[in-house]
Design an enzyme around this catalytic site. Structure first.
Site, PDB file in Angstrom:
ATOM      1  N   PRO A 415       0.830  -1.215   0.000  1.00 46.27           N
ATOM      2  CG  PRO A 415      -0.679  -1.551   1.724  1.00 46.27           C
ATOM      3  CD  PRO A 415       0.631  -2.021   1.211  1.00 46.27           C
ATOM      4  CB  THR A 421      10.000   5.615  -2.467  1.00 47.70           C
ATOM      5  OG1 THR A 421       8.912   5.388  -3.358  1.00 47.70           O
ATOM      6  CG2 THR A 421      11.024   6.505  -3.152  1.00 47.70           C
ATOM      7  CB  SER A 737     -12.880 -11.413  -0.517  1.00 46.19           C
ATOM      8  OG  SER A 737     -13.015 -10.010  -0.530  1.00 46.19           O
ATOM      9  CE  LYS A 780      -9.820  -9.100   2.255  1.00 48.44           C
ATOM     10  NZ  LYS A 780     -10.358 -10.241   1.499  1.00 48.44           N
TER      11      LYS A 780
END
Length: 853
Positions: A415, A421, A737, A780
């Site tokens: 994410p 980076t 899902s 999750k």
């Protein structure tokens, strides 16, 4: 000897005597009574005539070689029969030999030492084969030295030593020549004469006497000895030839050595000719260029172009280009020299040459592959990410042990805001290399990466070549950011260019369309990044090793904020620790109520907001120090931006709690189902994608087909229409899902049983009622924990993914693994009236009634 001759010998000494016995060049007192006159050879390839019979035929001395010979060791030379050699007599043992045998004995044995550094050699230090030689002259030179002129007569072999003092005497046996005639010998002699004539032809400084001697030598053995004595061979090689008794074998050996000498001389001559030709060509070019300058000057043209061309030539000579690149640049520079400055093509070529000269063709930074230091740097720059750090250290260790190996191309997937980076920057810092970051987001034209051809107006090299030039070295760490956001349309496919760039088998000759020369990218360390891997083309994905970077837990975010984010923002806003203190409770509240992300980018922005507000107060002089606790966070950041998703919304039948995962992290998803009179139709809303629609259809079909087993009246399913809605309708949602949550919501609706408020679930379902595995388990589970969920239902095949969760994340959560939908229904709608469950249900119902409609 007459007085005149002795006076002449004193006036013309041959040179000083050396420290040991070796070759020299004087002539002195005649000790042979005129019995011998032969060719004297003092240097290889340069014979000197001492005497010759009419017709040029060399005389042969008639000398008797006794059985016992006085042995004189010599060094750095080998005496051959038929040759005359001056010897410096400097050692005491050699002087005693000459004074003891002359003038009665005129034949001595000359034997070469094995090692030239032995001043007093023993019999073991001498070769066993030597040459019986006649002492022709003996000359005294300055400083008490002596020079003996000797003539080789025949070979002999030392049998045993009979005297050691005052000099060596040995019993010797003659080494007689064999097979000295026959057709084979004639052929070998003819070949050797032809080869020697060729060597005399191409060798420098060969006197005419050498050809005369070669033509008059009739003895095959003598011919071999003459050439062996004058060839540039070392002492060991000459001694090997001396020890060969067979004439045919000796001729072959000399032919081999002479052929090597011929090849060497021909190669040397060819190289000299090439060098001479290149020098002549360069001189001709220089002469013509000077003429062109003079002509331009007479025509009144400015000489700026000539100075510019000269400057470019100097830069080209220092650029360190490969041969192929230098040839192309030189060709364009020659074209530039003949084009007027006013021509549009002049500017095009000049711009091209500037790009070529600014590229770091031969510049490489030195890697500092210290694994311990690299680990220290990674720990300094990043908190957590142990799996990722371990893989990076393994990658660097392989680079250290096998520098020339082509390692994998790393691809960091995770994410936004998790440090992809900055990990690349840390790798570059650990290696001591330059760092380049190139964002690929939105690139749709492959020419942006490969460049444009120079036929187009305004053409430039591609981004890859530009970044290499900007880095200033050919081995930087090159980060290809946002691989999952590369576009593709009618203008080309940029991902296809990356297929060549990221392939170690072919990126050593990457060709930019503008530069049009091979660009070696094999030493560049490429690192790719992406938020999700699905949009990356399979062929490009196959060239990289994917490293998953999950989101951070709230505890990890708090530690990152305390260790990295807060000190950095305080420094950027001009604050010190004496002016601002942010409590742990305040940081926790910012994480829970002001951010909702997998990374820490938004968290840093909120902390920066607090720092700016305090900096304004300090600058106005209103406060000197401010401690911000949890209650004061809203004063600086405003009202709460994110409220926790309350599990109480699941206290009515038909509402199930699901879990989702996006590139920004995980979250809680509510599936709401309601029914009304109709004909068994299904309506779906909430801006859900095609895959999610199919999951809802599969869930509805599963419930209808299993109605009796699920204790649902099949007739009721045909008399009502069902509406399934997923809130947050402005947010696009898709994926398989949510199928388990949809099926559970439908069963809860038709059985009129609420789903437990502390249960969340995720999983893909099939029409057979199976629960299939899903992705993003860690994200999750983190979202479920943040929403107050106590029980998480997961597919049984996702059990292995729990190893990525730390103990503080798993604490307080119960995981139930199911392989069938019925197992999930049993857990989600378990309404046993245990005391704590009953209290929770009553509290949920009261909260639902209190909620305004």
């Amino acid at each position: 000897m007459s007085k005149a001759r002795r006076r002449q010998a004193k006036e013309k000494p041959a040179g000083p005597a050396g420290q040991g016995d070796g070759p020299s060049g004087p002539h002195g007192e005649d000790l042979t009574d005129g019995e011998s006159s032969v060719i004297s050879v003092t240097q290889p390839g340069a014979p000197t005539r001492a005497g010759r019979e009419p017709g040029g035929k060399l005389p042969e001395p008639s000398v008797h070689v006794p059985r016992v010979l006085a042995i004189m060791p010599i060094r750095q030379t080998v005496m051959f029969p038929g040759t005359v050699m001056p010897l410096n007599v400097g050692r005491d043992r050699s002087r005693r030999l000459l004074s003891g045998v002359l003038p009665d004995e005129k034949v001595i044995g000359l034997v070469t030492q094995r090692r030239s550094d032995q001043d007093d050699p023993t019999l073991e230090d001498l070769y066993t084969v030597g040459t019986a030689s006649l002492v022709l002259k003996l000359l005294k030179v300055e400083e008490g030295g002596q020079v003996a002129i000797v003539h080789g007569v025949s070979r002999f072999r030392i049998e045993r030593l009979v005297q050691t003092e005052p000099f060596y005497r040995a019993e010797v046996s003659p080494l007689l020549e064999s097979d000295a005639d026959g057709p084979e010998i004639e052929a070998l002699v003819a070949n050797l004469r032809q080869m020697a004539a060729r060597v005399f032809e191409i060798a420098p400084n060969v006197p005419d006497e050498a050809r005369t001697v070669l033509a008059n030598l009739e003895s095959p053995g003598g011919l071999a000895d003459f050439l062996a004595a004058n060839m540039p061979l070392d002492v060991a090689q000459k001694q090997q030839i001396l020890e060969i008794a067979s004439v045919s074998e000796r001729l072959r050996r000399v032919s081999q050595e002479l052929d090597r000498q011929r090849q060497f001389l021909e190669l040397t001559s060819r190289i000299q000719e090439q060098v001479r030709s290149n020098i002549d060509k360069t001189q001709r070019q220089y002469f013509l260029q000077e003429q062109m300058k003079a002509i331009r000057k007479e025509l009144g043209e400015a000489d700026e172009q000539s100075a510019e061309i000269d400057e470019l030539r100097q830069k080209l000579a220092k650029a360190g280009m490969s041969e192929a690149v230098r040839t192309e640049a030189q060709h364009e520079l020659d074209r530039l020299a003949h084009i007027p400055q006013a021509s549009p093509e002049y500017t095009v070529i000049r711009t091209y040459l500037d790009w070529m000269l600014e590229m770091p063709w031969s510049v490489l930074t030195t890697d500092t592959l210290d694994i311990n230091q690299a680990e220290k740097i990674l720990n300094e720059d990043h908190y957590g990410l142990e799996k990722v750090k371990r893989r990076i250290l393994e990658f660097l260790a392989v680079r250290k042990l096998a520098p020339g190996a082509h390692g994998p191309i790393l691809c960091l997937v995770g994410p936004p805001g998790v440090g992809k980076t900055s990990l690349g920057r840390s790798i570059a810092r650990a290696l001591g290399r330059k760092f380049i970051r190139m964002s690929l987001g939105g690139i749709r034209d492959e020419a942006e990466l490969r460049g444009h051809r120079r036929t187009y107006i305004g053409a430039m090299p591609g981004r890859i070549a530009q970044e290499i030039r900007r880095a200033g070295s050919m081995n930087p760490v090159f980060m290809l950011d946002e691989l999952d956001k590369i576009g593709q349309d009618f203008r080309g496919d940029p991902a296809s260019v990356l297929l060549e760039v990221l392939d170690p088998a072919q990126n050593d000759s990457f060709r930019d369309l503008y530069l049009n020369v091979p660009l070696d990218l094999s030493r560049v360390l490429f690192i790719g990044t992406a938020n999700v891997l699905a949009p990356v083309p399979p062929a490009l994905r196959d060239r990289m090793e994917v490293i998953e970077i999950s989101g951070y837990t709230p505890q990890e975010k708090a530690r990152i904020a305390r260790r990295y984010l807060l000190p950095r923002q305080m420094k950027e806003n001009g604050l010190t620790e004496r002016q601002l203190a942010l409590t742990g409770a305040a940081i926790a509240r910012i994480i829970e109520e002001y951010t909702r992300e997998a990374g820490v980018r938004e968290l840093e922005r909120q902390i920066a907001g607090v720092c700016r507000a305090v900096a304004a107060l300090v600058a106005k002089g209103k406060v000197r120090r401010r401690t911000v606790d949890a209650r004061q966070v809203s004063v600086y950041l405003g009202p709460t931006q994110y409220e926790p998703e309350l599990a109480q919304r699941t206290s009515i039948p038909g509402v199930a709690t699901g879990l989702f995962y996006t590139p920004a992290g995980g979250g809680v998803l509510f599936v709401e189902a309601t029914r009304f009179p109709g004909h068994g139709n299904l309506t779906l809303t909430g801006q859900i994608g095609e895959v999610m629609r199919e999951s809802a259809q599969a869930a509805f079909s599963l419930v209808r087909s299993w109605a009796e087993a699920l204790k649902i009246d099949p007739k009721a399913l045909t008399e009502v229409d069902v509406h399934v809605h997923v809130p947050a309708g402005a947010v696009p949602k898709d994926g398989p899902s949510a199928g388990l949550a949809m099926a559970t919501a439908l069963v809860s609706l038709f059985r009129n049983i609420p789903i437990r408020p502390d249960v969340a679930m995720t999983g893909e379902i099939t029409l057979r009622g199976l629960v299939l595995p899903i992705g993003g388990v860690k994200q999750k589970v983190l979202a479920a924990k943040a929403a107050g969920i106590k029980t998480v239902i997961l597919p049984v095949r996702n059990r292995k993914d729990l190893t990525e969760l730390t103990s503080d994340v798993r604490q307080g959560l119960k995981f139930v693994f199911v392989s069938k939908v019925t197992q999930a229904l049993q857990v989600a709608m378990d309404r046993e009236e245990k005391p704590h469950r009953a209290r929770a249900a009553r509290a949920a119902r009261r909260a639902a009634k209190a909620t305004p409609r």
